[in-house]
Design a protein around this motif. Structure first.
Motif, PDB file in Angstrom:
ATOM      1  N   THR A  24      16.905   3.395  -0.319  1.00 30.06           N
ATOM      2  CA  THR A  24      16.218   3.676   0.957  1.00 30.06           C
ATOM      3  C   THR A  24      15.606   5.071   0.936  1.00 30.06           C
ATOM      4  OG1 THR A  24      17.804   2.281   2.102  1.00 30.06           O
ATOM      5  CG2 THR A  24      16.552   3.787   3.465  1.00 30.06           C
ATOM      6  N   LEU A  25      16.379   6.036   0.466  1.00 27.95           N
ATOM      7  CA  LEU A  25      15.907   7.428   0.431  1.00 27.95           C
ATOM      8  C   LEU A  25      14.693   7.580  -0.484  1.00 27.95           C
ATOM      9  CD1 LEU A  25      17.008   9.983   1.856  1.00 27.95           C
ATOM     10  CD2 LEU A  25      18.064  10.607  -0.312  1.00 27.95           C
ATOM     11  N   VAL A  26      14.743   6.951  -1.655  1.00 30.40           N
ATOM     12  CA  VAL A  26      13.642   7.057  -2.623  1.00 30.40           C
ATOM     13  C   VAL A  26      12.381   6.381  -2.078  1.00 30.40           C
ATOM     14  CG1 VAL A  26      12.859   6.307  -4.927  1.00 30.40           C
ATOM     15  CG2 VAL A  26      15.136   7.289  -4.649  1.00 30.40           C
ATOM     16  N   THR A  27      12.523   5.155  -1.557  1.00 31.67           N
ATOM     17  CA  THR A  27      11.337   4.436  -1.063  1.00 31.67           C
ATOM     18  C   THR A  27      10.723   5.142   0.154  1.00 31.67           C
ATOM     19  OG1 THR A  27      12.835   2.951   0.112  1.00 31.67           O
ATOM     20  CG2 THR A  27      11.859   2.111  -1.904  1.00 31.67           C
ATOM     21  N   PHE A  28      11.564   5.727   1.008  1.00 29.63           N
ATOM     22  CA  PHE A  28      11.036   6.474   2.165  1.00 29.63           C
ATOM     23  C   PHE A  28      10.273   7.715   1.703  1.00 29.63           C
ATOM     24  CE2 PHE A  28      12.858   4.366   5.859  1.00 29.63           C
ATOM     25  CZ  PHE A  28      11.901   4.692   6.794  1.00 29.63           C
ATOM     26  N   SER A  29      10.808   8.417   0.705  1.00 31.74           N
ATOM     27  CA  SER A  29      10.146   9.630   0.211  1.00 31.74           C
ATOM     28  C   SER A  29       8.773   9.287  -0.364  1.00 31.74           C
ATOM     29  CB  SER A  29      10.992  10.310  -0.869  1.00 31.74           C
ATOM     30  OG  SER A  29      12.276  10.540  -0.371  1.00 31.74           O
ATOM     31  N   ILE A  30       8.699   8.228  -1.178  1.00 29.83           N
ATOM     32  CA  ILE A  30       7.412   7.832  -1.772  1.00 29.83           C
ATOM     33  C   ILE A  30       6.452   7.368  -0.663  1.00 29.83           C
ATOM     34  CG2 ILE A  30       6.275   6.227  -3.374  1.00 29.83           C
ATOM     35  CD1 ILE A  30       8.989   6.110  -4.924  1.00 29.83           C
ATOM     36  N   GLY A  31       6.961   6.556   0.248  1.00 31.37           N
ATOM     37  CA  GLY A  31       6.139   6.033   1.341  1.00 31.37           C
ATOM     38  C   GLY A  31       5.556   7.150   2.195  1.00 31.37           C
ATOM     39  N   LEU A  32       6.392   8.132   2.560  1.00 32.31           N
ATOM     40  CA  LEU A  32       5.931   9.250   3.407  1.00 32.31           C
ATOM     41  C   LEU A  32       4.916  10.121   2.658  1.00 32.31           C
ATOM     42  CD1 LEU A  32       9.233  10.287   5.241  1.00 32.31           C
ATOM     43  CD2 LEU A  32       7.180   9.320   6.283  1.00 32.31           C
ATOM     44  N   TYR A  33       5.121  10.287   1.355  1.00 36.09           N
ATOM     45  CA  TYR A  33       4.164  11.068   0.547  1.00 36.09           C
ATOM     46  C   TYR A  33       2.784  10.410   0.607  1.00 36.09           C
ATOM     47  CZ  TYR A  33       1.694  12.648  -3.629  1.00 36.09           C
ATOM     48  OH  TYR A  33       0.729  13.118  -4.486  1.00 36.09           O
ATOM     49  N   TYR A  34       2.746   9.104   0.420  1.00 40.65           N
ATOM     50  CA  TYR A  34       1.466   8.384   0.476  1.00 40.65           C
ATOM     51  C   TYR A  34       0.885   8.402   1.892  1.00 40.65           C
ATOM     52  CZ  TYR A  34       1.097   6.534  -4.260  1.00 40.65           C
ATOM     53  OH  TYR A  34       0.919   6.421  -5.608  1.00 40.65           O
ATOM     54  N   ALA A  35       1.738   8.199   2.878  1.00 45.29           N
ATOM     55  CA  ALA A  35       1.275   8.094   4.269  1.00 45.29           C
ATOM     56  C   ALA A  35       0.665   9.401   4.771  1.00 45.29           C
ATOM     57  CB  ALA A  35       2.441   7.677   5.164  1.00 45.29           C
ATOM     58  N   ILE A  36       1.295  10.529   4.430  1.00 40.15           N
ATOM     59  CA  ILE A  36       0.848  11.820   4.973  1.00 40.15           C
ATOM     60  C   ILE A  36      -0.171  12.487   4.060  1.00 40.15           C
ATOM     61  CG2 ILE A  36       1.623  14.156   5.582  1.00 40.15           C
ATOM     62  CD1 ILE A  36       4.326  12.790   6.399  1.00 40.15           C
ATOM     63  N   TYR A  37       0.046  12.412   2.762  1.00 41.47           N
ATOM     64  CA  TYR A  37      -0.722  13.234   1.833  1.00 41.47           C
ATOM     65  C   TYR A  37      -1.716  12.453   0.980  1.00 41.47           C
ATOM     66  CZ  TYR A  37      -1.537  17.032  -1.486  1.00 41.47           C
ATOM     67  OH  TYR A  37      -2.114  18.001  -2.258  1.00 41.47           O
ATOM     68  N   ASN A  38      -1.317  11.282   0.517  1.00 41.88           N
ATOM     69  CA  ASN A  38      -2.115  10.599  -0.505  1.00 41.88           C
ATOM     70  C   ASN A  38      -2.842   9.356   0.024  1.00 41.88           C
ATOM     71  OD1 ASN A  38      -3.174  10.372  -3.043  1.00 41.88           O
ATOM     72  ND2 ASN A  38      -1.335   9.540  -3.998  1.00 41.88           N
ATOM     73  N   SER A  39      -3.420   9.467   1.233  1.00 38.82           N
ATOM     74  CA  SER A  39      -4.234   8.361   1.772  1.00 38.82           C
ATOM     75  C   SER A  39      -5.354   8.966   2.614  1.00 38.82           C
ATOM     76  CB  SER A  39      -3.366   7.415   2.606  1.00 38.82           C
ATOM     77  OG  SER A  39      -2.782   8.114   3.673  1.00 38.82           O
ATOM     78  N   PRO A  40      -6.505   8.297   2.657  1.00 35.52           N
ATOM     79  CA  PRO A  40      -7.645   8.870   3.389  1.00 35.52           C
ATOM     80  C   PRO A  40      -7.536   8.662   4.901  1.00 35.52           C
ATOM     81  CG  PRO A  40      -8.236   6.756   2.458  1.00 35.52           C
ATOM     82  CD  PRO A  40      -6.825   6.996   2.059  1.00 35.52           C
ATOM     83  N   PRO A  41      -8.219   9.516   5.705  1.00 34.00           N
ATOM     84  CA  PRO A  41      -8.266   9.238   7.156  1.00 34.00           C
ATOM     85  C   PRO A  41      -9.230   8.083   7.429  1.00 34.00           C
ATOM     86  CG  PRO A  41      -9.497  11.235   6.644  1.00 34.00           C
ATOM     87  CD  PRO A  41      -8.899  10.768   5.358  1.00 34.00           C
ATOM     88  N   ASP A  42      -9.065   7.434   8.564  1.00 31.65           N
ATOM     89  CA  ASP A  42      -9.955   6.322   8.934  1.00 31.65           C
ATOM     90  C   ASP A  42     -11.324   6.880   9.352  1.00 31.65           C
ATOM     91  OD1 ASP A  42     -10.232   3.433   9.667  1.00 31.65           O
ATOM     92  OD2 ASP A  42     -10.612   4.302  11.629  1.00 31.65           O
ATOM     93  N   TYR A  43     -12.398   6.124   9.073  1.00 32.23           N
ATOM     94  CA  TYR A  43     -13.744   6.667   9.386  1.00 32.23           C
ATOM     95  C   TYR A  43     -14.022   6.702  10.882  1.00 32.23           C
ATOM     96  CZ  TYR A  43     -15.921   2.089  10.241  1.00 32.23           C
ATOM     97  OH  TYR A  43     -16.264   0.872  10.769  1.00 32.23           O
ATOM     98  N   ILE A  44     -13.290   5.953  11.696  1.00 32.83           N
ATOM     99  CA  ILE A  44     -13.480   6.008  13.158  1.00 32.83           C
ATOM    100  C   ILE A  44     -12.326   6.788  13.809  1.00 32.83           C
ATOM    101  CG2 ILE A  44     -13.578   4.670  15.309  1.00 32.83           C
ATOM    102  CD1 ILE A  44     -14.886   2.413  13.704  1.00 32.83           C
ATOM    103  N   GLN A  45     -11.094   6.415  13.502  1.00 31.69           N
ATOM    104  CA  GLN A  45      -9.933   7.000  14.183  1.00 31.69           C
ATOM    105  C   GLN A  45      -9.474   8.322  13.579  1.00 31.69           C
ATOM    106  OE1 GLN A  45      -6.701   4.306  15.065  1.00 31.69           O
ATOM    107  NE2 GLN A  45      -8.050   2.553  14.916  1.00 31.69           N
TER     108      GLN A  45
END
Lengths: 233, 54
Positions: A24-45
Motif C-alpha cells: 500500500t505504501l509503495v503504490t501510494f508513493s508512486i501514484g502520488l508522484y505521478y498525480a502531483i508531479y508527473n502528469s500534465p494539467p488539463d487544457y480547460i480545468q
C-alpha cells in the motif's frame, strides 16, 4: 465450519498483513508522484483537475465497498452464516470514509470548476444518500442490543440500499446534472489521455490495496472480538 | 517548487483535497490498527486468566 475458521484466518492474516502494509505504501508513493508531479494539467480545468486522482478512486471504491456489503447481506439471508455479517461489518466503515472523501474532494473540485461547493443534482445527492446508508448500517449494529435482531435489520438495510448503486452509476445519464458523464467505460475507449489515465489507474490500485489492508485489519479485529465473547460466555 | 505549491492559482484547492484525503486515510488506518492492538491485548489477557483458572 464457522467456529473453526477464525483461528486459521487469524494466523493467515497475521502473516499477510505486513505484505499489504508495504505494498500500500509503495503504490501510494508512486501514484502520488505521478498525480502531483508527473502528469500534465488539463487544457480547460488546469491544475484543479489533479483533484480527480484522489476523488475518482475514492468514489469508485465507495461504490465497490457498498456492493461487497450488499452481496454479503444477501449471502447472510441465503446461508445464515455469521461470517457474511463480519464481511459486511468490516467493509462498512471503510466504505463510509471513501464516500466522505469522494464528497469532500468533489466539493473542493466543484468550486473552481462549477463555481459552487455543492449542488443538489442527481450524482451528488445519490452519493450523499450512499454515505447515509453506510451510517445507518453501522448505527444498526451499535444501537440494537439484541445481536440476532441487529443482524436481520442491518442485512435488510444493506440489501435495500443496493438499489442506490445503479442510481449513482447512471444518474449522469438519466438526469441533467452538473457532474460530467463517465470518462472510463467498459463499453467504449476511455475519453482521457494516457498521460492522465496512468496516474488515475496507479492511484486506483493504491486505493484498492489500502481497502484490502484496512479490510483485513478490521476483519481480524472482528474475529478477535468473536473469540473474546466466546471466552467470556 | 513554487509551481507545485501554487499550481497556477489552484494550489489551495488541490492541496486541501489531497490533505483531507491523506489525513482521513491515515486517521482511519491509525484508528483501525490501535483497535486491533487493544483487542489482541484483551484477548491475550483473557486467555492467560482462563489458563490460570484451569
Amino acid at each position: 465450519m464457522f467456529y473453526k475458521l477464525p483461528n486459521t484466518l487469524i494466523d493467515t492474516l497475521r502473516n499477510w498483513l505486513p505484505v499489504f502494509y508495504s505494498t500500500t505504501l509503495v503504490t501510494f508513493s508512486i501514484g502520488l508522484y505521478y498525480a502531483i508531479y508527473n502528469s500534465p494539467p488539463d487544457y480547460i480545468q488546469g491544475d484543479s483537475m489533479r483533484i480527480m486522482y484522489v476523488h475518482v478512486p475514492a468514489a469508485w471504491l465507495s461504490l465497490g465497498s457498498y456492493s461487497i456489503l450488499a452481496i454479503s447481506c444477501i449471502a447472510w439471508f441465503v446461508f445464515r452464516n455469521p461470517i457474511f455479517n463480519l464481511f459486511a461489518k468490516s467493509i462498512a466503515p471503510i466504505g463510509a470514509v471513501f464516500t466522505i472523501i469522494a464528497l469532500v474532494t468533489g466539493s473542493i473540485w466543484g468550486k473552481p470548476t462549477w463555481g459552487t461547493w455543492w449542488a443538489w443534482d442527481a450524482r451528488l445527492t445519490s452519493m450523499l444518500i450512499l454515505f447515509f446508508l453506510y451510517i445507518a448500517y453501522m448505527m444498526t449494529w451499535q444501537v440494537i442490543v439484541n445481536k440476532e435482531l441487529a443482524a436481520k435489520i442491518s442485512a435488510a438495510l444493506g440489501t435495500i440500499g443496493f438499489i442506490n448503486i445503479p442510481i449513482i452509476k447512471f444518474s449522469v445519464d438519466w438526469w441533467n446534472t452538473l457532474h460530467q458523464p463517465a470518462t472510463i467505460s467498459k463499453l467504449s475507449a476511455p475519453s482521457i489521455h494516457i498521460s492522465m489515465l496512468t496516474p488515475l489507474m496507479l492511484m486506483t490500485i493504491a486505493y484498492l490495496f489500502l481497502l484490502i489492508t484496512l479490510f483485513l485489519i478490521r476483519y481480524k479485529t472482528e474475529l478477535v472480538e468473536v473469540k473474546i465473547s466466546r471466552i467470556k460466555h | 517548487m513554487n509551481e507545485i505549491i501554487y499550481m497556477n492559482g489552484y494550489g489551495s484547492y488541490v492541496w486541501s483535497a489531497y490533505g483531507f484525503t491523506i489525513f482521513s486515510l491515515i486517521l482511519l488506518f491509525y484508528f483501525y490498527y490501535q483497535t486491533l492492538v487493544k483487542k489482541e491485548r484483551k484477548l491475550k489477557d483473557l486467555q492467560d486468566k482462563h489458563e490460570q483458572k484451569s
